[in-house]
Design a protein around this motif. Structure first.
Motif, PDB file in Angstrom:
ATOM      1  N   UNK A 291      57.005  54.387  59.275  1.00 43.23           N
ATOM      2  CA  UNK A 291      57.139  53.015  58.739  1.00 43.23           C
ATOM      3  C   UNK A 291      55.846  52.220  58.910  1.00 43.23           C
ATOM      4  N   UNK A 292      55.226  52.323  60.107  1.00 39.60           N
ATOM      5  CA  UNK A 292      53.978  51.579  60.347  1.00 39.60           C
ATOM      6  C   UNK A 292      52.849  52.089  59.453  1.00 39.60           C
ATOM      7  N   UNK A 293      52.807  53.411  59.246  1.00 37.29           N
ATOM      8  CA  UNK A 293      51.772  53.964  58.358  1.00 37.29           C
ATOM      9  C   UNK A 293      51.935  53.466  56.939  1.00 37.29           C
ATOM     10  N   UNK A 294      53.192  53.471  56.463  1.00 33.10           N
ATOM     11  CA  UNK A 294      53.420  52.964  55.096  1.00 33.10           C
ATOM     12  C   UNK A 294      53.086  51.493  54.999  1.00 33.10           C
ATOM     13  N   UNK A 295      53.416  50.729  56.032  1.00 34.01           N
ATOM     14  CA  UNK A 295      53.107  49.292  56.023  1.00 34.01           C
ATOM     15  C   UNK A 295      51.594  49.059  56.001  1.00 34.01           C
ATOM     16  N   UNK A 296      50.851  49.815  56.844  1.00 33.99           N
ATOM     17  CA  UNK A 296      49.384  49.668  56.843  1.00 33.99           C
ATOM     18  C   UNK A 296      48.805  50.031  55.487  1.00 33.99           C
ATOM     19  N   UNK A 297      49.318  51.127  54.895  1.00 31.45           N
ATOM     20  CA  UNK A 297      48.803  51.539  53.582  1.00 31.45           C
ATOM     21  C   UNK A 297      49.071  50.467  52.534  1.00 31.45           C
ATOM     22  N   UNK A 298      50.256  49.873  52.552  1.00 29.79           N
ATOM     23  CA  UNK A 298      50.563  48.819  51.571  1.00 29.79           C
ATOM     24  C   UNK A 298      49.651  47.605  51.752  1.00 29.79           C
ATOM     25  N   UNK A 299      49.385  47.236  53.008  1.00 32.24           N
ATOM     26  CA  UNK A 299      48.479  46.091  53.247  1.00 32.24           C
ATOM     27  C   UNK A 299      47.068  46.391  52.759  1.00 32.24           C
TER      28      UNK A 299
ATOM     29  N   UNK B 203      46.210  48.567  50.438  1.00 32.41           N
ATOM     30  CA  UNK B 203      46.228  48.627  48.966  1.00 32.41           C
ATOM     31  C   UNK B 203      46.247  47.219  48.380  1.00 32.41           C
ATOM     32  N   UNK B 204      47.012  46.314  48.987  1.00 30.18           N
ATOM     33  CA  UNK B 204      47.068  44.927  48.507  1.00 30.18           C
ATOM     34  C   UNK B 204      45.707  44.255  48.652  1.00 30.18           C
ATOM     35  N   UNK B 205      45.031  44.535  49.762  1.00 33.76           N
ATOM     36  CA  UNK B 205      43.701  43.945  49.973  1.00 33.76           C
ATOM     37  C   UNK B 205      42.704  44.435  48.930  1.00 33.76           C
ATOM     38  N   UNK B 206      42.690  45.756  48.697  1.00 36.59           N
ATOM     39  CA  UNK B 206      41.761  46.311  47.693  1.00 36.59           C
ATOM     40  C   UNK B 206      42.086  45.773  46.314  1.00 36.59           C
ATOM     41  N   UNK B 207      43.380  45.708  46.005  1.00 42.11           N
ATOM     42  CA  UNK B 207      43.780  45.214  44.675  1.00 42.11           C
ATOM     43  C   UNK B 207      43.369  43.759  44.484  1.00 42.11           C
ATOM     44  N   UNK B 208      43.540  42.933  45.523  1.00 44.27           N
ATOM     45  CA  UNK B 208      43.176  41.519  45.374  1.00 44.27           C
ATOM     46  C   UNK B 208      41.676  41.367  45.208  1.00 44.27           C
ATOM     47  N   UNK B 209      40.877  42.206  45.913  1.00 49.34           N
ATOM     48  CA  UNK B 209      39.425  42.127  45.733  1.00 49.34           C
ATOM     49  C   UNK B 209      39.030  42.528  44.313  1.00 49.34           C
ATOM     50  N   UNK B 210      39.655  43.596  43.811  1.00 54.39           N
ATOM     51  CA  UNK B 210      39.331  44.002  42.431  1.00 54.39           C
ATOM     52  C   UNK B 210      39.752  42.928  41.432  1.00 54.39           C
ATOM     53  N   UNK B 211      40.888  42.316  41.668  1.00 51.77           N
ATOM     54  CA  UNK B 211      41.345  41.255  40.760  1.00 51.77           C
ATOM     55  C   UNK B 211      40.383  40.061  40.797  1.00 51.77           C
ATOM     56  N   UNK B 212      39.886  39.730  41.997  1.00 53.97           N
ATOM     57  CA  UNK B 212      38.925  38.627  42.116  1.00 53.97           C
ATOM     58  C   UNK B 212      37.628  38.957  41.392  1.00 53.97           C
ATOM     59  N   UNK B 213      37.158  40.211  41.528  1.00 55.49           N
ATOM     60  CA  UNK B 213      35.912  40.566  40.831  1.00 55.49           C
ATOM     61  C   UNK B 213      36.112  40.545  39.326  1.00 55.49           C
ATOM     62  N   UNK B 214      37.313  40.960  38.843  1.00 55.62           N
ATOM     63  CA  UNK B 214      37.570  40.871  37.402  1.00 55.62           C
ATOM     64  C   UNK B 214      37.590  39.425  36.943  1.00 55.62           C
ATOM     65  N   UNK B 215      38.160  38.530  37.735  1.00 57.99           N
ATOM     66  CA  UNK B 215      38.183  37.107  37.359  1.00 57.99           C
ATOM     67  C   UNK B 215      36.770  36.542  37.302  1.00 57.99           C
ATOM     68  N   UNK B 216      35.950  36.903  38.299  1.00 59.22           N
ATOM     69  CA  UNK B 216      34.558  36.420  38.304  1.00 59.22           C
ATOM     70  C   UNK B 216      33.818  36.948  37.082  1.00 59.22           C
TER      71      UNK B 216
END
Length: 197
Positions: free
Chosen positions: A27-35, A37-50
């Motif tokens: 459970x902790x591994x899946x939770x860390x992976x989701x966090x 993935x969310x961080x990487x996705x938000x950075x990519x989304x921010x770079x696309x917006x810029x």
């Protein structure tokens, strides 16, 4: 006989503790992976917006420059027509006025040439600076993307190695009947969880 029962109970408690730890770590591994993935996705989304904003700004700047160039060309055309009318009038007015108008026209041409030279130099420097900025932006983006891809690959390999280690442990240390029992139990719990949704 009692010692044997106590040993069996201790073994069962040990297996239960191992199963609880395995579930919690999964459970902790899946939770860390989701966090992550969310961080990487938000950075990519921010770079696309810029990128979208910068491209919009560059497009608007280009359109404004094009409009200015068209207006300047039309202004030059009108000025040339005006100058032609002035020349016709000067020729009609005669030799006296012609000398004065020619001197004035020469002064205007020198001023216009100076203005054009200064403006063209400024325009060239600005375009050169925009190219440099654009190239630096691309370099920064390439470095950031490379870093993110290498990071993601490293994490993925580490997770694969961890999964392989646990699976080999599962195959070598746990008997076949116990594995089947645990898999059946896991499938039953999963079916119940899906039905509960």
């Amino acid at each position: 006989m009692r010692m044997w029962r106590d040993a069996i109970q201790a073994e069962e408690r040990l297996w239960a503790a191992v199963e609880i730890q395995r579930c919690w770590r999964g459970y902790m591994g899946r939770l860390r992976w989701e966090l992550e993935y969310e961080s990487v996705w938000s950075r990519e989304e921010a770079s696309r917006t810029i990128q979208r904003f910068v491209r919009g700004w560059l497009g608007r700047t280009h359109a404004i420059r094009l409009r200015k160039r068209i207006a300047r060309y039309e202004f030059e055309q009108a000025r040339r027509r005006f100058k032609a009318a002035q020349k016709i009038q000067a020729a009609a007015r005669g030799r006296q006025a012609r000398h004065r108008i020619n001197a004035r026209r020469q002064h205007i041409h020198q001023a216009a040439t100076t203005i054009q030279r200064i403006y063209r130099g400024h325009l060239f420097r600005r375009q050169l600076w925009e190219k440099v900025v654009s190239k630096r932006i691309v370099q920064i983006q390439a470095a950031a993307r490379g870093f993110l891809v290498r990071n993601r690959r490293f994490r993925c390999i580490a997770q694969v190695i961890l999964i392989q280690r646990h699976y080999r442990h599962w195959l070598h240390r746990i008997p076949e009947e116990e594995r089947k029992r645990r898999v059946d139990d896991w499938r039953r719990r999963r079916r119940e969880a899906r039905a509960a949704r």
